[in-house]
Design a protein around this motif. Structure first.
Motif, short mmCIF file in Angstrom:
data_model
loop_
_atom_site.label_atom_id
_atom_site.label_comp_id
_atom_site.label_asym_id
_atom_site.label_seq_id
_atom_site.Cartn_x
_atom_site.Cartn_y
_atom_site.Cartn_z
N ALA A 355 -2.52 -1.28 1.22
CA ALA A 355 -2.52 -2.74 1.39
C ALA A 355 -3.13 -3.17 2.72
O ALA A 355 -3.24 -4.36 3.01
CB ALA A 355 -1.07 -3.26 1.30
N GLU A 358 -6.34 -5.46 2.62
CA GLU A 358 -6.02 -6.82 2.13
C GLU A 358 -5.29 -7.62 3.21
O GLU A 358 -5.56 -8.80 3.43
CB GLU A 358 -5.12 -6.67 0.91
CG GLU A 358 -5.35 -7.72 -0.16
CD GLU A 358 -4.46 -7.44 -1.36
OE1 GLU A 358 -3.47 -8.16 -1.51
OE2 GLU A 358 -4.74 -6.49 -2.11
N LEU A 359 -4.37 -6.95 3.91
CA LEU A 359 -3.63 -7.66 4.97
C LEU A 359 -4.57 -8.12 6.08
O LEU A 359 -4.54 -9.28 6.50
CB LEU A 359 -2.54 -6.74 5.56
CG LEU A 359 -1.77 -7.39 6.73
CD1 LEU A 359 -0.85 -8.50 6.24
CD2 LEU A 359 -0.97 -6.36 7.51
N HIS A 412 3.21 -8.02 1.24
CA HIS A 412 2.44 -6.77 1.05
C HIS A 412 3.35 -5.55 1.13
O HIS A 412 2.89 -4.45 1.43
CB HIS A 412 1.31 -6.68 2.09
CG HIS A 412 0.17 -7.60 1.80
ND1 HIS A 412 0.17 -8.92 2.14
CD2 HIS A 412 -1.01 -7.39 1.16
CE1 HIS A 412 -0.96 -9.48 1.74
NE2 HIS A 412 -1.69 -8.57 1.15
#
Ligand code: FAD
Ligand code: MLT
Ligand code: ZN
Length: 477
Positions: A355, A358-359, A412
């Motif tokens: 993740a 994306e974070l 997330h």
């Protein structure tokens, strides 16, 4: 913001504290007490009625016994390098400094262990054990000031977690003074000892809410003198993760994998005067360190060679001490460079590696929505998915920006504190990382050991402030 007026020290308690620590180590002069009242970042302020500096465990116990009898709160301070507002005193508490708990026993060579006082700095421990052919498994830039007690209390992480784990993994035993003044001591250092709850593990990461750590029994690691450091430029988080995977798979000697980005490098260079590491600028950089008993340079170079050219954009390797320190300086100078640019809102989060990209992509818009003038600097310990989200020009929007980032992290499946702890800065948001059942369990343990919440009030768990002191809470908003 002005801190509330200090609570006067009651004369009977003052006499008991003086008897406990000695006249010279009960500090009441406001100008001296003031030097203990602000945190390293300059963001968190509080008030103490006095500072006590006990010289041994018995003196800590005497302080706590007196404070418990008077039902006066006690805040604990080690090196005051903590970054979540847990090390500053609140509500006119007695501030207990561990600065004099500096006993260091000889290294027990057969076991590879040492017993050390909670006030020993990380750098002092490193010097002590390296002279005996050992090393300590935790290292980070605040080594000259951070203390072993503070590191245990926060379960500090740092730059070697990839190889050795966090501070908790180095602790074989702990001695601590509880809120009622009693002493719990478990310092035998048995690596195998399954006789019930693990007291040392429980105190590690408890942030001074369960007891005042006075001594530690520590596991040591071999002293690895042959080292090679690479600074590698990559195209962003995706490239950094690919490089990390290659390095981890090919290099059993890998000890550190640290991330920073182009704007962090620019700020560091502006504040330190360091030269540019490469002729071209790149989006992201990794510092990789290998350590072994034999020279790991060839293995490191071979691992870098194995990376595709679209992943590894540029690289430089250093093996001599000076060169290695220079490459590390690009990474380790981030904290001071950021603080030199203003008082930051510092968030320390971790998400699963899947993740991370994306974070990082979502952070700029999330932060801008909460604090339009903000400037974000990201860096961290990439192997653990641990990002330090530093936000400048946002202290007036601290609560909004903290909420926004930590909710994003929770979405997330991440942690709102990877290594710095919860402190007072994030206690109101603990539910984002811990279930109601876990929080209830923590409260029950805390209440069982400290029913009046005398130790480090409002650190980790947001005990309500006493009504007459409620403005103090605003200093930590
Ligand atoms: P303090 O700041 O004095 O206290 C921290 C907390 O521990 C407080 O809640 C305090 O009440 C409690 N405490 C302190 N001593 C005791 C004790 N003896 N018993 C019970 N409770 C106690 N942290 C990381 O994890 N990784 C890093 O890489 C890292 N790098 C840093 C780099 C810089 C430049 C700076 C300034 C900080 C960094 N930190 C890092 C944060 C900080 O150094 C750590 O949290 C460290 O463990 C704090 O130690 P301290 O002695 O300064 O504790
Ligand atoms: C670091 O990794 O350098 C630290 O945890 C300090 C920080 O977050 O500024
Ligand atoms: Zn860190």
């Amino acid at each position: 913001m002005t801190a509330p007026a200090a609570t006067a020290l009651e004369p009977g308690l003052a006499a008991e504290l003086r008897a406990a620590v000695g006249e010279a180590h009960l500090l009441t002069d406001p100008s001296i007490v003031a030097s203990y009242e602000t945190d390293w970042t300059g963001r968190f302020h509080g008030r103490a009625s006095c500072v006590v500096r006990p010289g041994d465990t018995a003196a800590v116990a005497a302080v706590m016994t007196a404070a418990a009898r008077a039902k006066v709160t006690v805040c604990v301070q080690g090196g005051n390098t903590g970054l979540v507002g847990g090390s500053v005193p609140v509500d006119g508490a007695v501030l207990l400094s561990t600065a004099r708990l500096t006993s260091l026993e000889p290294v027990e060579v057969a076991a590879g262990q040492v017993t050390a006082g909670a006030g020993v700095t990380l750098a002092a421990l490193q010097r002590h054990v390296r002279a005996a052919g050992y090393d300590f498994g935790v290292d980070f830039a605040a080594r000259d000031s951070a203390t072993l007690g503070g590191m245990a209390a926060t379960n500090a992480g740092g730059e070697r977690v990839l190889r050795y784990g966090t501070t908790r993994a180095q602790i074989l035993g702990i001695e601590a003074v509880l809120a009622d003044g009693s002493v719990v001591s478990r310092l035998a250092g048995l690596p195998k000892d399954n006789t019930g709850y693990d007291v040392a593990s429980l105190l590690a990461g408890s942030e001074g809410t369960l007891g005042i750590i006075t001594r530690l029994r520590l596991r040591l690691v071999p002293l690895l003198t042959e080292r090679a450091v690479a600074l590698v430029a990559v195209d962003g988080i995706a490239g950094a993760l690919t490089l990390l995977q290659t390095a981890r798979n090919r290099l059993p000697t890998l000890e550190a994998a640290e991330l920073f980005l182009a704007d962090g490098l620019a700020l560091v260079r502006e504040k330190t005067g360091l030269a540019a590491p490469f002729t071209a600028e790149h989006p992201a950089y990794l510092v990789l360190e290998c350590a072994s008993r034999t020279d790991p340079t060839d293995d490191l170079l071979a691992a870098l060679d194995a990376c595709d050219a679209d992943v590894l954009l540029d690289a430089t390797v250093a093996t001599d001490t000076r060169g290695r320190h220079t490459l590390w300086a690009y990474r380790e100078s981030h904290t001071e460079a950021i603080n030199a640019a203003g008082v930051p809102v510092k968030l320390d989060v971790a998400v699963p590696l899947t993740a991370l990209g994306e974070l990082v992509a979502a952070l700029p818009a999330t932060i801008a929505a909460a604090a339009p003038q903000a400037r974000m600097i990201l860096f961290g310990h990439i192997n653990e998915g641990n990002l330090h989200v530093n936000i400048l020009n946002a202290t007036d929007r601290a609560e909004a920006v903290t909420d926004a980032v930590l909710h994003l992290v929770a979405a997330h499946r991440g942690s709102i504190s990877a290594e710095h702890g919860v402190g007072r800065a994030k206690s109101r948001l603990l539910h984002l990382s811990r279930s109601p059942q876990e929080i209830a369990m923590m409260r029950a343990i805390r209440h069982g050991l400290d029913p009046d919440a005398l130790l480090n009030p409002r650190v980790l768990l947001d005990d309500p402030p006493p009504a007459e002191h409620s403005p103090a809470a605003a200093n930590f908003a």
